[in-house]
Design a protein around this motif. Structure first.
Motif, short mmCIF file in Angstrom:
data_model
loop_
_atom_site.label_atom_id
_atom_site.label_comp_id
_atom_site.label_asym_id
_atom_site.label_seq_id
_atom_site.Cartn_x
_atom_site.Cartn_y
_atom_site.Cartn_z
N UNK A 1 0.84 -1.19 0.00
CA UNK A 1 0.00 0.00 0.00
C UNK A 1 0.87 1.25 0.00
N UNK A 2 0.47 2.22 -0.80
CA UNK A 2 1.12 3.53 -0.82
C UNK A 2 0.04 4.55 -0.50
N UNK A 3 0.30 5.41 0.49
CA UNK A 3 -0.69 6.38 0.92
C UNK A 3 -0.13 7.79 0.85
N UNK A 4 -0.99 8.75 0.50
CA UNK A 4 -0.58 10.14 0.60
C UNK A 4 -0.62 10.57 2.07
N UNK A 5 0.35 11.36 2.43
CA UNK A 5 0.42 11.94 3.76
C UNK A 5 0.80 13.41 3.57
N UNK A 6 1.24 14.05 4.63
CA UNK A 6 1.59 15.46 4.53
C UNK A 6 2.83 15.77 5.34
N UNK A 7 3.58 16.73 4.88
CA UNK A 7 4.68 17.27 5.67
C UNK A 7 4.12 17.72 7.02
N UNK B 1 3.78 -4.04 3.36
CA UNK B 1 4.81 -3.14 2.86
C UNK B 1 4.15 -1.80 2.53
N UNK B 2 4.32 -0.84 3.43
CA UNK B 2 3.65 0.45 3.27
C UNK B 2 4.65 1.55 2.91
N UNK B 3 4.14 2.59 2.30
CA UNK B 3 4.87 3.85 2.09
C UNK B 3 3.91 4.99 2.36
N UNK B 4 4.36 5.97 3.15
CA UNK B 4 3.61 7.19 3.40
C UNK B 4 4.32 8.32 2.66
N UNK B 5 3.70 8.82 1.61
CA UNK B 5 4.30 9.90 0.82
C UNK B 5 3.89 11.23 1.42
N UNK B 6 4.79 11.86 2.15
CA UNK B 6 4.50 13.11 2.85
C UNK B 6 4.69 14.29 1.89
N UNK C 1 4.58 9.96 -8.66
CA UNK C 1 5.46 9.43 -7.62
C UNK C 1 4.81 8.24 -6.91
N UNK C 2 3.53 8.34 -6.62
CA UNK C 2 2.84 7.24 -5.94
C UNK C 2 2.89 5.96 -6.77
N UNK C 3 2.65 6.08 -8.07
CA UNK C 3 2.69 4.91 -8.94
C UNK C 3 4.10 4.36 -9.09
N UNK D 1 10.95 2.87 -1.18
CA UNK D 1 10.48 3.52 0.05
C UNK D 1 9.61 2.59 0.90
N UNK D 2 10.00 1.31 0.96
CA UNK D 2 9.24 0.35 1.75
C UNK D 2 9.35 0.69 3.23
N UNK D 3 8.20 0.80 3.90
CA UNK D 3 8.11 1.08 5.33
C UNK D 3 8.86 2.37 5.69
N UNK D 4 8.71 3.37 4.80
CA UNK D 4 9.32 4.68 5.02
C UNK D 4 8.31 5.77 4.71
N UNK D 5 8.60 7.00 5.16
CA UNK D 5 7.71 8.14 4.97
C UNK D 5 8.49 9.32 4.41
N UNK D 6 8.85 9.27 3.12
CA UNK D 6 9.63 10.35 2.55
C UNK D 6 8.82 11.63 2.33
N UNK D 7 9.50 12.78 2.47
CA UNK D 7 8.92 14.03 2.01
C UNK D 7 9.03 14.06 0.48
N UNK D 8 8.04 14.65 -0.18
CA UNK D 8 8.02 14.70 -1.64
C UNK D 8 7.72 16.13 -2.09
N UNK D 9 8.54 16.63 -3.03
CA UNK D 9 8.35 18.01 -3.50
C UNK D 9 8.85 18.17 -4.92
N UNK D 10 8.41 19.24 -5.58
CA UNK D 10 8.93 19.58 -6.91
C UNK D 10 10.21 20.38 -6.76
N UNK D 11 11.19 20.06 -7.59
CA UNK D 11 12.44 20.80 -7.55
C UNK D 11 12.37 22.09 -8.34
N UNK D 12 11.33 22.23 -9.17
CA UNK D 12 11.14 23.48 -9.90
C UNK D 12 9.65 23.63 -10.20
N UNK D 13 9.26 24.82 -10.57
CA UNK D 13 7.87 25.05 -10.95
C UNK D 13 7.00 25.35 -9.75
#
Length: 221
Positions: free
Chosen positions: A110-116, A159-164, A199-201, A209-221
């Motif tokens: 499972x991959x879930x959206x999360x937040x900073x 096997x989870x991932x929290x995309x912050x 990124x989620x796909x 990012x198995x069992x991790x919670x990375x921060x995710x951001x755009x490097x430009x734009x």
């Protein structure tokens, strides 16, 4: 992995997830309250129901191999003081039910959206940002994301991932987003929903990012 269940596919990020998953050849099921109001890509199977009902999740999840959850604790508008319209801890309760179903049906990923600022990342937020969150109705969403964080981390055999994600925008895609463990890099301030969906796909398909919670951001734009 070709059979996916998407929760929250009727939302602004979820629409991109459905589009990209279909383009990549996945068989996608989306659990939605009202299929007539969802403009899904060809090949996406819409299942009527709600993640507030575990039996609906069971029906939608049958035969799938992975889950992407882009559920949100919604407000009446994007205004920080807009009234919350989701039930309290909606995402947390949905995550708990989803993990239960995954355990029953042997769905491993499972991959879930999360937040900073969710979970242990709260301590890293600027004090002024914390004060603003506590004073506004954004608080309900942050509390719910932290609840999801706790429930997911307590699960076993998944096997989870929290995309912050940092602050979300509806700008066009601007290139592959950047992801890093909180505290290791200074993140950007925005990510557009299209790139977050990609990124989620990518994370699901590549088992990163198995069992991790990375921060995710755009490097430009």
């Amino acid at each position: 992995m070709s059979n996916l269940l998407v929760l929250g596919g009727n939302g602004r990020t979820g629409a991109h997830v459905l589009e990209y998953a279909a383009q990549r050849g996945h068989h996608v099921r989306a659990l939605v309250r009202n299929p007539d109001k969802v403009q899904a890509p060809a090949g996406v199977e819409l299942i009527q129901g709600t993640p507030a009902n575990i039996e609906d999740i069971r029906r939608a999840a049958e035969g799938t191999e992975g889950v992407i959850s882009v559920l949100a604790n919604a407000r009446a508008s994007d205004n920080p003081w807009a009234k919350p319209v989701s039930p309290p801890m909606f995402m947390t309760d949905a995550a708990r039910r989803t993990l239960t179903v995954m355990g029953e049906q042997g769905i491993p990923r499972i991959v879930l959206t999360s937040t900073q600022g969710a979970g242990d990342d709260w301590a890293r937020l600027n004090p002024l940002v914390k004060a603003f969150i506590k004073l506004s109705n954004i608080k309900a969403g942050f509390e719910d994301h932290t609840g999801v964080d706790r429930v997911v981390r307590a699960s076993s055999g998944i096997d989870w991932t929290l995309a912050r994600a940092v602050a979300l925008t509806d700008k066009p895609m601007s290139g592959p987003p950047r992801a890093a463990v909180a505290g290791t890099e200074k993140p950007g301030t925005r990510i557009n929903r299209a790139d977050l969906a990609r990124f989620l796909l990518d994370t699901l398909e590549k088992d990163t990012w198995i069992r991790k919670a990375p921060l995710v951001w755009n490097t430009r734009g």
